[in-house]
Each structure stands twice: as structure tokens, then as C-alpha cells.
Write a protein that holds these residues in place. Structure first.
Motif, short mmCIF file in Angstrom:
data_model
loop_
_atom_site.label_atom_id
_atom_site.label_comp_id
_atom_site.label_asym_id
_atom_site.label_seq_id
_atom_site.Cartn_x
_atom_site.Cartn_y
_atom_site.Cartn_z
N PHE A 29 29.66 -1.75 -24.92
CA PHE A 29 28.41 -1.03 -24.72
C PHE A 29 27.32 -1.63 -25.60
O PHE A 29 27.49 -1.76 -26.81
N LEU A 30 26.20 -1.96 -24.97
CA LEU A 30 25.06 -2.52 -25.68
C LEU A 30 23.98 -1.45 -25.77
O LEU A 30 23.32 -1.12 -24.78
N LEU A 31 23.82 -0.86 -26.96
CA LEU A 31 22.79 0.15 -27.19
C LEU A 31 21.47 -0.57 -27.40
O LEU A 31 21.31 -1.35 -28.33
N PHE A 32 20.51 -0.29 -26.54
CA PHE A 32 19.30 -1.13 -26.46
C PHE A 32 18.05 -0.27 -26.60
O PHE A 32 17.77 0.59 -25.76
N HIS A 33 17.30 -0.50 -27.67
CA HIS A 33 16.05 0.24 -27.86
C HIS A 33 14.87 -0.71 -27.74
O HIS A 33 14.81 -1.75 -28.39
N ILE A 34 13.92 -0.32 -26.89
CA ILE A 34 12.73 -1.13 -26.65
C ILE A 34 11.52 -0.43 -27.25
O ILE A 34 11.21 0.71 -26.91
N ASN A 35 10.85 -1.12 -28.16
CA ASN A 35 9.55 -0.67 -28.64
C ASN A 35 8.53 -1.29 -27.69
O ASN A 35 8.23 -2.48 -27.79
N PRO A 36 8.01 -0.52 -26.74
CA PRO A 36 7.22 -1.12 -25.67
C PRO A 36 5.83 -1.56 -26.09
O PRO A 36 5.15 -0.87 -26.85
N ILE A 37 5.44 -2.71 -25.60
CA ILE A 37 4.05 -3.15 -25.72
C ILE A 37 3.25 -2.35 -24.71
O ILE A 37 3.64 -2.22 -23.56
N VAL A 38 2.14 -1.79 -25.14
CA VAL A 38 1.35 -0.94 -24.25
C VAL A 38 -0.05 -1.50 -24.08
O VAL A 38 -0.59 -2.17 -24.97
N TYR A 39 -0.64 -1.20 -22.94
CA TYR A 39 -2.02 -1.63 -22.66
C TYR A 39 -3.01 -0.61 -23.22
O TYR A 39 -2.75 0.57 -23.28
N THR A 40 -4.17 -1.11 -23.60
CA THR A 40 -5.27 -0.22 -23.96
C THR A 40 -6.04 0.11 -22.69
O THR A 40 -5.72 -0.37 -21.61
N GLY A 41 -7.10 0.86 -22.84
CA GLY A 41 -7.92 1.18 -21.67
C GLY A 41 -8.72 -0.03 -21.22
O GLY A 41 -9.19 -0.08 -20.09
N ALA A 42 -8.94 -0.99 -22.08
CA ALA A 42 -9.74 -2.17 -21.72
C ALA A 42 -8.94 -3.08 -20.80
O ALA A 42 -7.75 -3.29 -20.99
N GLU A 43 -9.59 -3.62 -19.82
CA GLU A 43 -8.92 -4.47 -18.85
C GLU A 43 -8.42 -5.76 -19.51
O GLU A 43 -9.10 -6.38 -20.30
#
Length: 279
Positions: free
Chosen positions: A32-46
Motif C-alpha cells: 500500500f502506497l499512502l500518497f498525500h498531494i499538496n496541490p498547486i492551485v490557481y489564483t483568480g488571475a488568468e
């Protein structure tokens, strides 16, 4: 040894998916591979992305690794199964990209994810992350609803329109699970009217499925109806189904069963896990 990826956000929902997987594969040797992702998120700017300072990124990953360490300790203390081994990984990346990369590096056989339904009139069966994995990543996935508890896997429901041919290697995942639990398989085709005939292609796919599972406890049936969700709801409740299995490339069924907003009374998805088979 089967390798199973468990994406986790450390929620009760994720813990429930993990414990379901541990019970489902209790008799099989698994990594079992326990996998945590700290996601890169977009801002409101395009076209802009929040890029953390190097030290901030290190701190985020450090915190994730500490949480994974605690999770792993809790698992090994709570569940003592010599068949199961655990590894933990924390990354900072886009959610889907991170899982794709991990699959390439680790040779994962199965992804197990928890799902949390919405409330109100527009219930949905799965969350957005799970939906993205199903549609964008070619790996068999088990979606475990937040209230699902593993008791047994006696009956598996396989709805199909017979329009889609299925490779043997895809079905091998399902047969392996059936063999582990001596499960029965109900292959259900829904016709819109009594005299509706199958095309030659449908007949070939039907014969293939029945032949592949000929040595298993399986039954094929034809049900008249127009509302797929209601038919499945009835079968799940009346025949005590423990899992629903679908083939990912059958987009019609995926959309109708997993992604379509459902009215309040259609609630089978709350307690029934979905196995989505990918080629």
C-alpha cells in the motif's frame, strides 16, 4: 504482490477508504502506497499559479510527511496483517499530474479513493478529485463512498449495454477480486422495450462476457426500463449488492451512474463502492 495507491487528505473519508481496501484484500499480499498531494492551485488571475517560497514548500512537505508517519503508525498498530506492507509519499504538484507520475514510477495496479457525496436535491456520487482520476488516468479505481463498510463481497452488479468490447486483461482485475471472496456476478442489460433486439456487435460482446465468467458464479439478465439509476437502485436494495463494477470506456454508463446529479431518493451510491475498470 499487488500495489495499491491510496491518495489521502487525512480525513475520516480517506481513512474509511483505506480500511475498506485493507479488508477487501486481507487475504492477498499487497504493497500500500499512502500518497498525500499538496496541490498547486490557481489564483483568480488568468494563467497564473501560486508558487510558494522554497522554504514554505519544504515546510508544507515536512508537515505532510509527519502526518503520513502518524497515519502509517496508526495503521500498523490497528491492523496486524503480515500480507500488507506500507510506504508513504508526499508531493507538491497538480493533483492529476502527481498521480500520473506516481503510477509511472511505481507500477500501481489499483487506486483506492474515498468519495464524499453532496447533500440536498443534487446529490452526486463522487467528488471532483475522484472524477478527474476516473476520466484522466488509465488505472483501475475503487471509489469507496464515505458510509461504505466492508462486511462481505457476496454480490457484484455489472450493468452493461454490450456496446463496448472489453479486453481480457481488464476483466482480470474483477475476476481476481471475485476469486478472493467467492463472489457472484450479476451482468445486467437494460432494454427500453420488450422486443428490443441486440445488434451483432452486442451479441458478440454478450457472448464474450458470459464465456469469460463461465467458470464463475454469474448470471446474465435482461431488464426492461428507461431509467438506469432507478433500475440499479432497485437491484442494489432488493438483492443486497455489495459492489458495482463498470468499464471506464463506456462513457454513457459512467456519465449516467457516476456523474449525473441525482434526485434525493436515488441514494444507492452512498453505501456501495464502485470498481471502475480501465484498459
Amino acid at each position: 504482490m499487488k500495489k495499491i495507491l491510496i491518495p489521502t487528505d487525512f480525513s475520516e473519508n480517506a481513512w474509511n477508504a483505506l480500511t475498506f481496501a485493507l479488508a477487501l484484500f486481507a487475504k492477498e499480499k499487497c504493497h500500500f502506497l499512502l500518497f498525500h498531494i499538496n496541490p498547486i492551485v490557481y489564483t483568480g488571475a488568468e494563467n497564473s499559479v501560486i508558487v510558494p517560497h522554497h522554504l514554505l514548500k519544504e515546510n508544507v512537505l515536512k508537515e505532510s510527511k509527519e502526518k503520513l508517519k502518524s497515519w502509517k503508525f496508526k495503521i500498523e498498530k490497528t491492523f496486524t496483517n503480515k500480507n500488507h506492507h506500507f510506504e508513504s509519499v508526499a508531493v507538491y504538484d497538480f493533483f492529476v499530474d502527481a498521480i500520473k507520475l506516481q503510477l509511472e514510477e511505481s507500477g500501481v495496479d489499483l487506486i483506492v479513493m474515498g468519495t464524499k457525496g453532496a447533500s440536498g436535491l443534487k446529490k452526486v456520487t463522487i467528488g471532483s478529485n475522484t472524477g478527474h482520476v476516473i476520466t484522466k488516468i488509465k488505472c483501475t479505481l475503487l471509489a469507496v463512498p464515505e458510509n461504505a463498510k466492508f462486511n462481505a463481497l457476496n454480490n457484484i452488479l455489472f450493468p452493461t449495454d454490450y456496446h463496448t468490447g472489453i479486453d481480457i486483461e481488464v476483466l482480470d482485475h474483477l475476476k481476481a477480486i471475485m476469486t478472493l471472496h467467492n463472489s457472484s456476478l450479476s451482468i445486467v442489460y437494460m432494454a427500453s422495450k420488450e422486443d428490443e433486439a441486440l445488434t451483432k456487435e452486442q451479441e458478440r460482446n454478450k457472448d464474450f462476457l458470459e464465456d469469460y465468467f463461465s467458470n464463475s458464479n454469474q448470471i446474465s439478465r435482461r431488464i426492461i426500463g428507461t431509467k438506469l439509476e432507478e433500475v440499479i437502485q432497485t437491484l442494489v436494495e432488493s438483492e443486497q449488492m455489495d459492489m458495482i463494477v463498470m468499464v471506464a470506456k463506456n462513457q454513457n454508463f459512467i456519465q449516467r451512474i457516476l456523474f449525473r446529479p441525482l434526485v434525493e431518493q436515488i441514494s444507492y451510491h452512498i453505501n456501495i463502492p464502485f470498481l471502475v475498470l480501465h484498459e
